[in-house]
Design a protein around this motif. Structure first.
Motif, PDB file in Angstrom:
ATOM      1  N   PHE A   1       0.835  -1.211   0.000  1.00 36.91           N
ATOM      2  CA  PHE A   1       0.000   0.000   0.000  1.00 36.91           C
ATOM      3  C   PHE A   1       0.867   1.257   0.000  1.00 36.91           C
ATOM      4  O   PHE A   1       0.577   2.240  -0.675  1.00 36.91           O
ATOM      5  CB  PHE A   1      -0.966  -0.020   1.190  1.00 36.91           C
TER       6      PHE A   1
ATOM      7  N   GLN B   1      -4.020   2.150  -2.791  1.00 35.53           N
ATOM      8  CA  GLN B   1      -4.306   2.052  -1.354  1.00 35.53           C
ATOM      9  C   GLN B   1      -5.770   2.419  -1.092  1.00 35.53           C
ATOM     10  O   GLN B   1      -6.295   3.362  -1.685  1.00 35.53           O
ATOM     11  CB  GLN B   1      -3.388   3.014  -0.614  1.00 35.53           C
ATOM     12  N   GLY B   2      -6.401   1.682  -0.161  1.00 33.55           N
ATOM     13  CA  GLY B   2      -7.828   1.881   0.063  1.00 33.55           C
ATOM     14  C   GLY B   2      -8.131   3.037   0.995  1.00 33.55           C
ATOM     15  O   GLY B   2      -8.034   2.907   2.206  1.00 33.55           O
TER      16      GLY B   2
ATOM     17  N   TYR C   1      -4.854 -10.302   3.792  1.00 33.97           N
ATOM     18  CA  TYR C   1      -4.455  -8.932   4.167  1.00 33.97           C
ATOM     19  C   TYR C   1      -3.057  -8.984   4.791  1.00 33.97           C
ATOM     20  O   TYR C   1      -2.760  -9.862   5.602  1.00 33.97           O
ATOM     21  CB  TYR C   1      -5.473  -8.334   5.145  1.00 33.97           C
TER      22      TYR C   1
ATOM     23  N   ASN D   1     -11.035  -8.034   1.656  1.00 34.98           N
ATOM     24  CA  ASN D   1     -10.034  -7.264   0.937  1.00 34.98           C
ATOM     25  C   ASN D   1      -8.919  -8.224   0.547  1.00 34.98           C
ATOM     26  O   ASN D   1      -8.388  -8.893   1.443  1.00 34.98           O
ATOM     27  CB  ASN D   1      -9.475  -6.184   1.902  1.00 34.98           C
TER      28      ASN D   1
ATOM     29  N   TYR E   1     -14.953  -3.983   6.945  1.00 34.26           N
ATOM     30  CA  TYR E   1     -15.914  -3.517   5.914  1.00 34.26           C
ATOM     31  C   TYR E   1     -17.332  -3.981   6.236  1.00 34.26           C
ATOM     32  O   TYR E   1     -18.150  -4.175   5.335  1.00 34.26           O
ATOM     33  CB  TYR E   1     -15.467  -3.997   4.526  1.00 34.26           C
TER      34      TYR E   1
ATOM     35  N   LYS F   1     -12.821   3.119   8.033  1.00 38.37           N
ATOM     36  CA  LYS F   1     -13.553   2.677   6.842  1.00 38.37           C
ATOM     37  C   LYS F   1     -14.979   3.220   6.877  1.00 38.37           C
ATOM     38  O   LYS F   1     -15.516   3.697   5.879  1.00 38.37           O
ATOM     39  CB  LYS F   1     -13.643   1.147   6.794  1.00 38.37           C
TER      40      LYS F   1
ATOM     41  N   PHE G   1     -13.562  -2.208  -2.895  1.00 40.58           N
ATOM     42  CA  PHE G   1     -12.572  -2.654  -3.883  1.00 40.58           C
ATOM     43  C   PHE G   1     -13.247  -3.455  -4.989  1.00 40.58           C
ATOM     44  O   PHE G   1     -14.218  -4.169  -4.738  1.00 40.58           O
ATOM     45  CB  PHE G   1     -11.512  -3.533  -3.216  1.00 40.58           C
TER      46      PHE G   1
ATOM     47  N   ARG H   1      -6.472  -4.940  -8.230  1.00 35.94           N
ATOM     48  CA  ARG H   1      -7.522  -4.380  -7.377  1.00 35.94           C
ATOM     49  C   ARG H   1      -7.586  -2.865  -7.512  1.00 35.94           C
ATOM     50  O   ARG H   1      -6.573  -2.196  -7.384  1.00 35.94           O
ATOM     51  CB  ARG H   1      -7.230  -4.739  -5.915  1.00 35.94           C
TER      52      ARG H   1
HETATM   53  N1  GLN Z   1      -6.375  -1.486   3.981  1.00 39.19           N
HETATM   54  C1  GLN Z   1      -5.980  -0.505   3.024  1.00 39.19           C
HETATM   55  C2  GLN Z   1      -5.952  -1.168   1.664  1.00 39.19           C
HETATM   56  O1  GLN Z   1      -6.252  -2.305   1.537  1.00 39.19           O
HETATM   57  C3  GLN Z   1      -4.620   0.067   3.264  1.00 39.19           C
HETATM   58  C4  GLN Z   1      -4.178   0.180   4.668  1.00 39.19           C
HETATM   59  C5  GLN Z   1      -2.718   0.414   4.724  1.00 39.19           C
HETATM   60  O2  GLN Z   1      -2.198   1.151   3.925  1.00 39.19           O
HETATM   61  N2  GLN Z   1      -2.085  -0.228   5.628  1.00 39.19           N
HETATM   62  O3  GLN Z   1      -5.628  -0.549   0.715  1.00 39.19           O
END
Ligand code: GLN
Ligand code: PMP
Length: 381
Positions: A15, A32-33, A120, A169, A200, A231, A316, A361
């Protein structure tokens, strides 16, 4: 002095790598989310109120009680779980801290921990640092839900914990009620704990419901359930989350939490408590809010060479690019960022043994205008 690293295989998280590359390249960042819009104005106002009002010293170690009460109220309303705010709810510095503390509190040297790939990236380093071993089980493509026969086969008397994430994710899959029953069945009465990463929880689409562990007393008695205000309220930079767990497990979690961060910051907790009390229904609007963005993004990409099944949850969307290129996803995402000005996340990095996948993604938690500009680039490829 040469360092004998405890995490020799770990580099910088993808990320950070992709967001930096996006910034350096001036690219639209769908990697990055995080949202490119702000949290609710009233929430920002409440936090500012406390920040300017002298609420800037340590909160109680487990979190501001008013916030823990709001969390308890929410999980009762949504999942029918009667968690005690005093003994079963802990506020943490993001879900990341809760997950780290939970794993650290439970895993001993030699213990096995089941995780599901694509996984993750924060779980395995925590398992390794605790002396445990991650057993990776791939989710079954194309639904990206578990193959329960494989889970049953992986369980042995060293299995201490299962860490899982739904909505998921990076794939956007969502566990169904039948997955929860299958989980209960494979666990039986074995002494195995669960860490349920439900960050989420409020982003589930197409009128499905989130199958929280908090709905299932038989699972909850052995579980630590983690969520993230970042989130839910579009404020990922605040790094604030929580863990709901039975009192005995909460006691163990807090033993670690008190020496990792001690507490999460005070004004944000106070502001969140007010906002949750005033607008408990805010979370009910999130599925429609993000489903519209998912559909917009996918519609804009019609006619492009990216294809995929709409995400069932999260913000995502995974898309297959095999009509476009035969490159590895890591190479494609780098090239897309540097040469075309659009950043995404390669999915292979979340596998112990990456399959022959050509998927990346994209994060669609973005203003419509950002999604339109991104899609324009993607449609030209
Ligand atoms: N969870 C977020 C993602 O999937 C990023 C979180 C992080 O940068 N650690 O993009
Ligand atoms: N788990 C998953 C699956 C996530 O996507 C994230 C968000 N990056 C986290 C945990 C961590 O959440 P937080 O930012 O609250 O630490």
């Amino acid at each position: 002095m040469a360092i004998d690293s405890k995490l020799p295989g770990v580099g910088t998280t993808i990320f950070t790598v992709m967001s930096k590359l996006a910034a350096d390249s001036g690219a639209i960042n769908l990697s990055q989310g995080y949202p490119d819009f702000d949290g609710p104005a009233r929430l920002l106002e409440r936090v500012t109120h406390y920040l300017n009002g002298g609420f800037n010293q340590y909160a109680p170690m487990a979190g501001v009680l008013a916030l823990r009460e709001q969390i308890a109220r929410k999980v009762a309303r949504l999942y029918g779980c009667r968690a005690d705010a005093e003994t079963e709810v802990t506020v943490t510095a993001g879900a990341t801290e809760a997950i780290f503390c939970a794993i650290t509190a439970l895993v001993r040297p030699g213990d096995e921990v089941i995780v599901f790939d694509p996984v993750y990236d924060s779980y395995e380093p925590a398992i390794t640092l605790a002396g445990g071993v991650a057993r990776h089980i791939p989710l079954r493509s194309p639904t990206y839900r578990p193959d329960w026969d494989r889970v049953a086969a992986a369980i042995n008397n060293r299995t201490r914990l299962i860490v899982f994430n739904s909505p998921h994710n990076p794939t956007g899959s969502v566990w169904l009620a039948e997955d929860m029953s299958a989980l209960a069945e494979v666990l039986g009465d074995r002494p195995i704990y669960l860490v349920a990463d439900e960050v989420y929880e409020h982003i589930v689409f197409d009128d499905e419901r989130h199958e929280s562990v908090l709905r299932y007393p038989d699972l909850y008695r052995r579980a630590l359930v983690v969520s993230s205000f970042g989130k839910t309220y579009h404020v990922t930079g605040w790094k604030i989350g929580y863990c709901v767990a039975p009192a005995a497990l909460t006691t163990e979690l807090r033993k670690v939490h008190q020496f990792v961060t001690f507490v999460a910051n005070t004004p944000v907790q106070m502001g969140l408590a007010d906002y949750m009390a005033a607008c408990p229904e805010y979370v009910d609007g999130l599925p429609a809010f993000y489903q519209r963005k998912r559909d917009l993004f996918l519609n804009l990409l019609r006619g492009s060479r990216f294809v995929g099944t709409p995400s069932a949850g999260t913000y995502f969307q995974m898309l297959d690019y095999s009509e476009l290129s035969n490159e590895r996803d890591v190479d494609l995402t780098r090239r897309l960022t540097v040469e075309h000005g659009i950043a995404a996340i390669p999915v292979s990095v979340f596998y112990a043994t990456p399959p022959e996948l050509r998927v990346v993604r994209f994060c669609f938690a973005k203003d419509d205008d950002t999604l339109a500009r991104a899609a324009e680039i993607l449609c030209r490829l």
